[in-house]
Design an enzyme around this catalytic site. Structure first.
Site, PDB file in Angstrom:
ATOM      1  CG  ASP A 141      -1.899  -0.992   1.211  1.00  0.00           C
ATOM      2  OD1 ASP A 141      -2.442  -1.713   0.093  1.00  0.00           O
ATOM      3  OD2 ASP A 141      -2.621  -1.162   2.283  1.00  0.00           O
ATOM      4  NE  ARG A 142       0.335   8.451  -1.296  1.00  0.00           N
ATOM      5  CZ  ARG A 142       0.980   9.187  -2.190  1.00  0.00           C
ATOM      6  NH1 ARG A 142       1.299   8.179  -3.472  1.00  0.00           N
ATOM      7  NH2 ARG A 142       1.535  10.126  -2.034  1.00  0.00           N
TER       8      ARG A 142
END
Length: 301
Positions: A141-142
């Protein structure tokens, strides 16, 4: 360990005893489990030799034969190379592991995007004079930090993809969660699907995809009521660890989307370890990144 060496665009494997009697076709299909289309392309382009000769792909091979593969050709990166400060945790001719920083996507969503780890990876290789179409094997995830694996050529990518699918690649994450876990170890085996009421959120759903997360308590801070745990994944669903931990009442600190309190500027989740069976040498590559876990200071308050 299988003996190998590189020369120019070619990669050479000295055939180990347990491959004796296998043909080239057997090695691609049975040992490496490469896709049929990729095998066909490599065969048609004559990118495999044995002892310097083009031979029949069904001919049995002998121990110490030299299997030669043309793997290291120049090709377009597939993304725009762009400089970003990223650390390399492991690298060889076939794969590379980066320590992904926070606030960075794994790969672009549009051709013009340049602020992702894939862009940074392309720039890193370009600066070394390696023009390769680098490919991420899994995603983070970012806002999740830590170790992420890229393949440096197509055959390595296919082999590593299959290893990930078959759970041969082991991924360990560290998370700081709210509350004290009732059990020191456990497994969450709940399917995950989209949340119809939110564009990006996921949830435990009977109609979702199978998802398995193993967790273990490492440390508990009673004053802060926070637990440091490690997780291992058998599957790789979007937001899997975040959804699963929230579903048992222990959301990740900073993960406001799934009920975490903003004690940290983002979700306190870090990919700290990868164990990768090497696609060609039969070694187990262990990549660890415990020193840069960015939220450990919260346990010391």
């Amino acid at each position: 360990m299988i003996q190998t060496k590189c020369f120019g665009e070619w990669f050479e494997i000295t055939l180990p005893s347990n491959w004796e009697g296998y043909s080239i076709d057997d090695i691609f299909r049975i040992v490496w489990k490469a896709p049929k289309k990729q095998i066909h392309t490599i065969r048609m382009e004559k990118h495999v030799k044995v002892n310097g000769e083009l031979i029949n792909w069904t001919q049995p091979l002998k121990e110490n034969d030299r299997l030669q593969l043309k793997l290291f050709m120049e090709e377009e990166f597939g993304v725009i190379p762009a400089y970003h400060e990223v650390d390399v945790l492991y690298e060889d001719e076939h794969m590379i592991v980066f320590n992904k920083p926070a606030n960075m996507d794994t790969h672009p969503n549009t051709l013009e995007q340049t602020n992702t780890l894939a862009n940074a990876a392309a720039f890193y290789l370009q600066a070394k004079g390696e023009r390769r179409k680098i490919k991420h094997v899994h995603r983070l995830d970012r806002d999740t930090t830590g170790a992420i694996l890229f393949a440096k050529h197509a055959l390595a990518g296919s082999i590593l993809d299959k290893m990930l699918e078959e759970r041969s690649i082991k991924r360990t994450y560290f998370a700081l969660v709210h509350g004290q876990l009732k059990r020191k170890k456990g497994t969450i085996q709940e399917p995950i699907g989209r949340d119809r009421h939110h564009p990006t959120k996921r949830r435990v759903s009977a109609s979702g995809q199978p998802a398995i997360t193993h967790y273990e308590l490492l440390e508990y801070n009673s004053k802060q009521n926070l637990s440091l745990i490690q997780c291992q994944l058998d599957t790789g669903r979007t937001h899997q660890i975040r959804v699963h931990l929230s579903s048992i009442g222990h959301p990740i600190v900073g993960d406001k989307l799934y009920g975490g309190k903003p004690l940290f500027e983002r979700q306190a989740l870090h990919a700290g370890k990868l164990v990768i069976p090497h696609p060609f040498t039969d070694e187990n590559i262990v990549v660890e990144d415990f020193k840069t876990i960015p939220f450990l200071h919260l346990l010391k308050k």
